[in-house]
Design a protein around this motif. Structure first.
Motif, PDB file in Angstrom:
ATOM      1  N   GLU A   1       1.061  -1.359  -0.329  1.00 40.38           N
ATOM      2  CA  GLU A   1       0.100  -0.172   0.525  1.00 40.38           C
ATOM      3  C   GLU A   1       0.661   1.519   0.022  1.00 40.38           C
ATOM      4  O   GLU A   1       0.329   2.136  -0.767  1.00 40.38           O
ATOM      5  N   LYS A   2       1.981   1.252   0.743  1.00 40.01           N
ATOM      6  CA  LYS A   2       2.433   2.397   0.614  1.00 40.01           C
ATOM      7  C   LYS A   2       3.932   2.382   1.528  1.00 40.01           C
ATOM      8  O   LYS A   2       4.300   1.150   2.200  1.00 40.01           O
ATOM      9  N   ASP A   3       4.949   3.133   1.264  1.00 41.35           N
ATOM     10  CA  ASP A   3       6.093   2.715   2.351  1.00 41.35           C
ATOM     11  C   ASP A   3       6.154   3.840   3.057  1.00 41.35           C
ATOM     12  O   ASP A   3       5.809   4.627   3.195  1.00 41.35           O
ATOM     13  N   ILE A   4       7.086   3.362   4.807  1.00 41.60           N
ATOM     14  CA  ILE A   4       7.183   4.100   5.693  1.00 41.60           C
ATOM     15  C   ILE A   4       8.379   4.441   5.974  1.00 41.60           C
ATOM     16  O   ILE A   4       9.492   3.333   6.324  1.00 41.60           O
ATOM     17  N   LEU A   5       8.740   5.438   5.739  1.00 36.78           N
ATOM     18  CA  LEU A   5      10.110   5.556   6.308  1.00 36.78           C
ATOM     19  C   LEU A   5      10.419   6.759   7.622  1.00 36.78           C
ATOM     20  O   LEU A   5       9.792   7.384   8.342  1.00 36.78           O
TER      21      LEU A   5
END
Length: 129
Positions: A94-98
């Motif tokens: 769904e998304k990348d979290i950094l």
């Protein structure tokens, strides 16, 4: 300096991605200076009918793989963030979290478009059971 708020936030995203089948990979990277340990990668594995992490510690000269319970992620992130790693990236479909530390060692959490189109196949097989 403690980064527990950011680590707990990414851990909550991690647990959600594991339960809904969108987890692809978790990685620590971008080291401070020249270090022997260059990356740490987390991928899912099924061990004794339990979902765990296959944790790869990548060094300059070798790789060491350990099987860890999911709950150990918080401890490992606390141990290695800022010692020697400046980034933690949770890759999901769904998304990348950094989590990124700047030069003053202030942590920020950023969400980006997903890098991976497919979730970890071991996780998907485990969720089908």
């Amino acid at each position: 300096m403690s980064y527990s708020e950011q680590i707990n936030a990414i851990y909550e995203h991690l647990k959600t991605s594991l339960s809904n089948g969108t987890f692809a990979k978790l990685t620590l990277g971008k080291t401070i200076g020249k270090t022997e340990l260059t990356n740490i990668y987390f991928r899912t594995i099924v061990d004794n009918d339990a979902l765990k992490f296959n944790v790869t510690f990548r060094y300059l000269s070798e790789e060491i793989i350990e099987i860890k319970p999911i709950e150990d992620v918080v401890m490992l992130l606390n141990q290695y963030l800022n010692n020697p790693f400046l980034t933690v990236i949770l890759f999901t479909t769904e998304k990348d979290i950094l989590i990124k530390l700047n030069k003053k060692r202030i942590a920020t959490i950023t969400e980006m478009d997903n890098t991976f189109k497919n979730a970890d196949p071991v996780l998907l097989d485990f969720l089908k059971k």
